[in-house]
Enzyme design. Structure first.
Site, PDB file in Angstrom:
ATOM      1  N   ASP A  52      34.833  54.673  44.173  1.00  0.00           N
ATOM      2  CA  ASP A  52      33.412  54.510  43.890  1.00  0.00           C
ATOM      3  C   ASP A  52      32.695  53.952  45.119  1.00  0.00           C
ATOM      4  O   ASP A  52      31.569  54.346  45.429  1.00  0.00           O
ATOM      5  CB  ASP A  52      33.198  53.542  42.725  1.00  0.00           C
ATOM      6  CG  ASP A  52      33.620  54.167  41.413  1.00  0.00           C
ATOM      7  OD1 ASP A  52      34.087  55.326  41.432  1.00  0.00           O
ATOM      8  OD2 ASP A  52      33.506  53.500  40.369  1.00  0.00           O
TER       9      ASP A  52
ATOM     10  N   LEU B  64      24.705  79.001  13.868  1.00  0.00           N
ATOM     11  CA  LEU B  64      25.883  79.729  13.419  1.00  0.00           C
ATOM     12  C   LEU B  64      26.101  79.598  11.920  1.00  0.00           C
ATOM     13  O   LEU B  64      25.788  78.569  11.322  1.00  0.00           O
ATOM     14  CB  LEU B  64      27.131  79.190  14.132  1.00  0.00           C
ATOM     15  CG  LEU B  64      27.218  79.395  15.637  1.00  0.00           C
ATOM     16  CD1 LEU B  64      28.520  78.826  16.154  1.00  0.00           C
ATOM     17  CD2 LEU B  64      27.119  80.867  15.983  1.00  0.00           C
TER      18      LEU B  64
ATOM     19  N   GLU C 275      36.813  78.147  20.511  1.00  0.00           N
ATOM     20  CA  GLU C 275      36.425  76.984  21.322  1.00  0.00           C
ATOM     21  C   GLU C 275      36.235  75.795  20.408  1.00  0.00           C
ATOM     22  O   GLU C 275      35.892  75.970  19.241  1.00  0.00           O
ATOM     23  CB  GLU C 275      35.058  77.230  21.986  1.00  0.00           C
ATOM     24  CG  GLU C 275      35.023  78.357  22.958  1.00  0.00           C
ATOM     25  CD  GLU C 275      33.578  78.757  23.281  1.00  0.00           C
ATOM     26  OE1 GLU C 275      32.655  77.946  23.134  1.00  0.00           O
ATOM     27  OE2 GLU C 275      33.396  79.911  23.684  1.00  0.00           O
TER      28      GLU C 275
ATOM     29  N   LYS D 188      34.263  72.870  18.725  1.00  0.00           N
ATOM     30  CA  LYS D 188      32.843  72.672  18.423  1.00  0.00           C
ATOM     31  C   LYS D 188      32.519  71.210  18.716  1.00  0.00           C
ATOM     32  O   LYS D 188      33.018  70.300  18.041  1.00  0.00           O
ATOM     33  CB  LYS D 188      32.569  73.012  16.957  1.00  0.00           C
ATOM     34  CG  LYS D 188      31.112  72.956  16.579  1.00  0.00           C
ATOM     35  CD  LYS D 188      30.937  73.535  15.177  1.00  0.00           C
ATOM     36  CE  LYS D 188      29.500  73.565  14.725  1.00  0.00           C
ATOM     37  NZ  LYS D 188      28.753  72.340  14.940  1.00  0.00           N
TER      38      LYS D 188
ATOM     39  N   ASP E  30      30.442  67.804  19.021  1.00  0.00           N
ATOM     40  CA  ASP E  30      29.407  67.165  18.206  1.00  0.00           C
ATOM     41  C   ASP E  30      28.346  66.544  19.109  1.00  0.00           C
ATOM     42  O   ASP E  30      28.441  65.394  19.517  1.00  0.00           O
ATOM     43  CB  ASP E  30      30.050  66.099  17.310  1.00  0.00           C
ATOM     44  CG  ASP E  30      29.061  65.557  16.300  1.00  0.00           C
ATOM     45  OD1 ASP E  30      27.994  66.175  16.110  1.00  0.00           O
ATOM     46  OD2 ASP E  30      29.338  64.507  15.702  1.00  0.00           O
TER      47      ASP E  30
ATOM     48  N   TYR F  80      28.695  76.721  27.051  1.00  0.00           N
ATOM     49  CA  TYR F  80      29.511  77.689  26.322  1.00  0.00           C
ATOM     50  C   TYR F  80      28.888  79.072  26.146  1.00  0.00           C
ATOM     51  O   TYR F  80      29.430  79.898  25.425  1.00  0.00           O
ATOM     52  CB  TYR F  80      29.899  77.133  24.949  1.00  0.00           C
ATOM     53  CG  TYR F  80      28.751  76.494  24.177  1.00  0.00           C
ATOM     54  CD1 TYR F  80      27.665  77.238  23.754  1.00  0.00           C
ATOM     55  CD2 TYR F  80      28.775  75.136  23.871  1.00  0.00           C
ATOM     56  CE1 TYR F  80      26.628  76.664  23.058  1.00  0.00           C
ATOM     57  CE2 TYR F  80      27.740  74.539  23.161  1.00  0.00           C
ATOM     58  CZ  TYR F  80      26.678  75.301  22.763  1.00  0.00           C
ATOM     59  OH  TYR F  80      25.646  74.721  22.073  1.00  0.00           O
TER      60      TYR F  80
ATOM     61  N   LYS G  14      34.318  74.588  10.157  1.00  0.00           N
ATOM     62  CA  LYS G  14      34.080  73.141  10.074  1.00  0.00           C
ATOM     63  C   LYS G  14      35.272  72.417   9.461  1.00  0.00           C
ATOM     64  O   LYS G  14      35.748  72.812   8.402  1.00  0.00           O
ATOM     65  CB  LYS G  14      32.859  72.868   9.169  1.00  0.00           C
ATOM     66  CG  LYS G  14      31.542  73.353   9.735  1.00  0.00           C
ATOM     67  CD  LYS G  14      30.882  72.255  10.533  1.00  0.00           C
ATOM     68  CE  LYS G  14      29.502  72.615  11.020  1.00  0.00           C
ATOM     69  NZ  LYS G  14      28.461  72.541  10.022  1.00  0.00           N
TER      70      LYS G  14
ATOM     71  N   CYS H  87      28.662  27.961  10.985  1.00  0.00           N
ATOM     72  CA  CYS H  87      29.288  28.886  11.913  1.00  0.00           C
ATOM     73  C   CYS H  87      30.804  28.694  11.895  1.00  0.00           C
ATOM     74  O   CYS H  87      31.281  27.570  12.018  1.00  0.00           O
ATOM     75  CB  CYS H  87      28.748  28.633  13.317  1.00  0.00           C
ATOM     76  SG  CYS H  87      29.676  29.510  14.598  1.00  0.00           S
TER      77      CYS H  87
ATOM     78  N   CYS I  63      31.807  26.994  15.523  1.00  0.00           N
ATOM     79  CA  CYS I  63      31.387  25.668  15.991  1.00  0.00           C
ATOM     80  C   CYS I  63      30.932  24.758  14.852  1.00  0.00           C
ATOM     81  O   CYS I  63      30.559  23.615  15.096  1.00  0.00           O
ATOM     82  CB  CYS I  63      30.269  25.798  17.031  1.00  0.00           C
ATOM     83  SG  CYS I  63      28.703  26.343  16.312  1.00  0.00           S
TER      84      CYS I  63
ATOM     85  N   CYS J 139      24.159  31.833  13.994  1.00  0.00           N
ATOM     86  CA  CYS J 139      24.478  30.488  14.445  1.00  0.00           C
ATOM     87  C   CYS J 139      23.438  30.181  15.514  1.00  0.00           C
ATOM     88  O   CYS J 139      23.265  30.960  16.453  1.00  0.00           O
ATOM     89  CB  CYS J 139      25.876  30.466  15.057  1.00  0.00           C
ATOM     90  SG  CYS J 139      26.179  28.991  16.045  1.00  0.00           S
TER      91      CYS J 139
ATOM     92  N   CYS K 136      27.419  27.119  21.196  1.00  0.00           N
ATOM     93  CA  CYS K 136      28.551  27.634  20.417  1.00  0.00           C
ATOM     94  C   CYS K 136      29.507  28.379  21.361  1.00  0.00           C
ATOM     95  O   CYS K 136      29.089  29.280  22.090  1.00  0.00           O
ATOM     96  CB  CYS K 136      28.048  28.579  19.330  1.00  0.00           C
ATOM     97  SG  CYS K 136      29.376  29.438  18.471  1.00  0.00           S
TER      98      CYS K 136
HETATM   99  S1  IVH Z   1      27.931  78.812  20.399  1.00  0.00           S
HETATM  100  C1  IVH Z   1      24.970  81.938  19.106  1.00  0.00           C
HETATM  101  N1  IVH Z   1      29.867  77.156  21.068  1.00  0.00           N
HETATM  102  O1  IVH Z   1      27.189  74.204  17.174  1.00  0.00           O
HETATM  103  C2  IVH Z   1      26.001  80.955  19.527  1.00  0.00           C
HETATM  104  N2  IVH Z   1      28.055  76.317  19.779  1.00  0.00           N
HETATM  105  O2  IVH Z   1      26.661  75.373  14.526  1.00  0.00           O
HETATM  106  C3  IVH Z   1      25.448  79.606  19.655  1.00  0.00           C
HETATM  107  N3  IVH Z   1      28.187  73.926  19.295  1.00  0.00           N
HETATM  108  O3  IVH Z   1      23.882  75.248  17.751  1.00  0.00           O
HETATM  109  C4  IVH Z   1      26.367  78.489  19.702  1.00  0.00           C
HETATM  110  N4  IVH Z   1      30.081  73.561  20.363  1.00  0.00           N
HETATM  111  O4  IVH Z   1      24.763  73.180  19.024  1.00  0.00           O
HETATM  112  C5  IVH Z   1      28.696  77.312  20.421  1.00  0.00           C
HETATM  113  N5  IVH Z   1      31.600  75.783  21.781  1.00  0.00           N
HETATM  114  C6  IVH Z   1      30.443  75.934  21.141  1.00  0.00           C
HETATM  115  C7  IVH Z   1      29.800  74.868  20.488  1.00  0.00           C
HETATM  116  C8  IVH Z   1      28.604  75.106  19.809  1.00  0.00           C
HETATM  117  C9  IVH Z   1      29.105  73.013  19.649  1.00  0.00           C
HETATM  118  C10 IVH Z   1      27.003  73.654  18.459  1.00  0.00           C
HETATM  119  C11 IVH Z   1      25.704  74.250  18.972  1.00  0.00           C
HETATM  120  C12 IVH Z   1      25.260  75.227  17.918  1.00  0.00           C
HETATM  121  C13 IVH Z   1      25.970  74.720  16.704  1.00  0.00           C
HETATM  122  C14 IVH Z   1      26.207  75.848  15.732  1.00  0.00           C
END
Ligand code: IVH
Length: 669
Positions: free
Chosen positions: A35, A85, A115, A117, A119, A225, A313, A407, A410, A425, A430
């Site tokens: 760094d 989706l 791939e 998914k 969050d 993606y 999911k 507390c 303390c 507290c 403390c």
């Molecule tokens: S593809 C038309 N790939 O999931 C294709 N989406 O439920 C568009 N997301 O709106 C999405 N990982 O926000 C794609 N590897 C991935 C993803 C992904 C997360 C999210 C994205 C999308 C939502 C769909």
């Protein structure tokens, strides 16, 4: 002053090298230099750019965070729509999807890419002639909010492509890593701010910040993606799109895989159901896409989502366990946080033994008792929480919990202020509060002193070596070596980290003090407005609430903090140790700022600038761009065919200038 060739070359070399290290660190997660070395490259480039402002270009690595906070977000259209989706909840749904796909493609073989998914939240990045021109949220799919300055602060986002093409629209998921999410929520709990329910909300909250400096502090990252509109490149398969994006310098999640039938995909989903918890980011499923782009086109889309992709999911992870006890943790602001001690249970990849209960109101509302059987989950796959009590399991021996009157550390009296959920507290001496205060002081977003974990702090405090934060800066190697698990090397690193932390700007020092309600944002506002610690210490209530976004709650808290001689003394001692107590003016990089503090509205088409460039210019000149004209508007810049904003400006008597005059202001006329 003309820029000597040698300087140009050196600046180019520095940029290339910095970009390479940025890429290694933020995209590949494998840094190859320290760094300290990286910082010194950055400093060298910054100093060249300060001396020769002509060197500065928007794709310079020094230009990631910059510009004044904006007044609001502008909506921009996507070049290609951002679809959502359809969902699959089990393997049967996946096979149905496969059947529909094979029917729709006329029975030929279908390959799939699976791939993870992620969050987070979807964003779109537009590159024009190889340079990042615009970034937007998904919005309604057709247009989203312009978050360009915020996305520029995300280090994993390249500011320029390796192989420039005319146009490239890239889609990806911005996310907050699990550890950053946990730290952010902990900091928020301690300063009484509302918590983020999951990393997705945290990422969204961090991106929708008018001040990009706040986004920059939140450690966001991205996985890309997909592509939207493209000019200058062609693809046959989704797999090759991902490979292309990697070659262009983007961060693509490494766990994608190509399958030649749906059975491989279902196996992949099964494999990741549990191993996904070992990843440093939260995932909630698998996205399955038809690989062949010709087949994708054949399948097309419904109104909402493509027929060639589906989101599988995972069911939410929950577990049943028993609350064995409820204990209290004392935080740095004195808040007593009740924590459930659980019968150990496997949940989302770890054995969970504790869960935060946040405050006594939640315990009462959910009627949580010691001995109860409960359902637990992990917020964002990281923070264990009690969801509900399984009342049918009650035997009658369960013990309701109530907050103690004193507390636990303390033994002094605790109070619950009107209108607050927290019990505190209030003893400033403390020991628990002191320890936690130091942990906050050294934390990543405060003074960022690596190597000073809670265990070391605990030892330093019990050994009497540190009586306040300033004492940290007086530590010597001889003090550290005798500590448990502290070798020669870690002691040296720690001293280096302490030394380096003295370079932190004033806003971080303010935040590090741990003044109640003063989070990173408020600290930044105070630093920007008052410019030095002395002025903040002496500011009155009216001065403080005069700062936009600083309310009475924060103002009172600041005044209370500095009313005690002990805190004033601490600040004085920190200043003596060499911490920064004033904002360092970086005047050289900026030219004149004729629009300092002014609110500017742009309307109509400008000849020389896109809307985006005009906005950046206003910001460079010190102004802020607002979307609507009101009495508070200082200036309207009207291009060709100005609309109703122009008329409103005339009606309100707001000053209106044309493009020529605007260019004159900028010194570019
Ligand atoms: S593809 C038309 N790939 O999931 C294709 N989406 O439920 C568009 N997301 O709106 C999405 N990982 O926000 C794609 N590897 C991935 C993803 C992904 C997360 C999210 C994205 C999308 C939502 C769909």
């Amino acid at each position: 002053m003309p820029v000597p060739d040698a300087v140009k070359r050196r600046a180019e070399e520095l940029r290339r090298e910095i970009e390479r290290h940025n890429y290694n660190y933020y995209v590949l997660d494998s840094p190859t230099i320290s760094d300290a070395r990286f910082d010194s490259l950055m400093r060298e480039l910054e100093s060249l750019e300060r001396r020769y402002p002509e060197l500065v270009s928007p794709d310079s690595p020094t230009m990631r965070v910059g510009g004044a906070p904006r007044e609001g977000f502008v909506t921009v259209p996507h070049l290609a729509p951002m679809l959502s989706l359809g969902n699959a909840f089990d393997e049967e749904d996946l096979r149905d999807f496969d059947r529909r796909v094979r029917q729709g493609t006329g029975g030929a073989g279908v390959e799939y890419v699976a791939e993870l998914k992620i969050d987070g939240l979807a964003v779109s990045l537009v590159y024009e002639d190889g340079l990042l021109a615009r970034a937007a949220t998904r919005g309604d799919g057709d247009s989203g909010e312009d978050i360009t300055p915020n996305m520029r602060t995300v280090r994993a986002v390249p500011l320029k492509l390796r192989e420039p093409v005319r146009l490239l629209e890239v889609r990806g998921e911005v996310y907050m890593p699990k550890d950053a999410f946990a730290r952010l929520n902990q900091a928020r709990e301690e300063s009484g701010e509302p918590l983020f329910a999951n990393p997705r909300n945290a990422a969204a909250g961090s991106l929708r910040q008018l001040d990009p400096a706040v986004t920059a502090s939140r450690q966001l990252s991205i996985f890309v993606y997909a592509v939207g509109a493209v000019e200058g490149a062609e693809f046959k398969t989704h797999h090759s799109v991902l490979e292309y994006l990697k070659d262009q310098g983007f961060r693509v999640n490494p766990h994608y895989r190509l399958f030649n039938d749906i059975e491989g995909v279902t196996e992949y989903c099964r494999e990741w159901q549990h191993t996904r918890f070992d990843l440093p980011y939260a995932t909630d499923g698998v996205v399955v896409k038809v690989n062949d782009l010709g087949q994708q086109a054949l399948l097309g889309a419904t109104m909402k989502s493509p027929r060639w992709a589906i989101a599988y999911k995972y069911p939410p992870e929950q577990a049943r366990t028993v609350i064995r006890d409820i204990i209290l943790r004392v935080g740095r602001t004195g808040v007593l946080t009740p924590t459930a001690v659980l019968r150990p249970v496997r949940l989302a990849g770890t054995t969970v033994t504790k869960a935060t209960l946040h405050n006594e109101d939640i315990i009462r509302e959910r009627d949580i008792r010691i001995g109860d059987t409960v359902l637990v989950h992990k917020a964002g796959d990281v923070i264990p929480e009690v969801l509900e009590v399984i009342k049918e399991e009650r035997k009658g021996s369960e013990q309701p919990f109530s907050m103690p009157a004193e507390c636990p550390e303390c033994r002094s009296e605790v109070v619950r202020p009107e209108g607050e959920a927290a019990v505190r507290c209030v003893n400033p001496r403390c020991p628990a509060r002191f320890r936690e205060g130091l942990i906050h002081f050294v934390s990543r977003n405060a003074m960022d002193i690596a190597g000073l974990g809670p265990a070391v702090i605990g030892q330093l405090v019990s050994a009497g070596l540190v009586k306040d934060a300033a004492d940290l800066y007086g530590l010597k190697k001889e003090d550290l070596i005798p500590l448990e698990r502290m070798g020669e090397k870690s002691a040296r690193n720690l001293l280096e980290a302490l030394e380096k932390s003295k370079q932190n700007p004033l806003n971080r020092v303010i935040y590090a003090l741990g003044i109640r309600h003063v989070g990173e944002r408020a600290a930044k506002l105070l630093a920007d407005r008052f410019r030095d610690m002395e002025s903040i210490m002496n500011a009155g209530f009216e001065d403080l609430v005069g700062v936009q976004e600083i309310g009475p709650r924060i103002a009172e808290s600041v005044i209370e903090y500095f009313s005690g001689p002990a805190n004033r003394d601490l600040v004085r001692r920190l200043a003596q140790k060499g911490l920064k107590m004033r904002v360092e003016e970086d005047g050289a990089r900026e030219g004149p700022r004729p629009l300092e503090g002014k609110t500017v509205v742009l309307t109509g088409a400008l000849k020389k600038y896109t809307r985006q460039e005009a906005q950046e210019l206003v910001e460079r000149l010190g102004g802020r761009v607002s979307s609507g004209v009101s009495r508070k508007t200082d200036l309207v810049v009207a291009g060709e065919d100005p609309g109703s904003k122009y008329e409103k400006a005339l009606k309100l008597g707001v000053r209106v200038i044309g493009e020529e005059e605007f260019l004159g202001l900028a010194g570019e006329g």
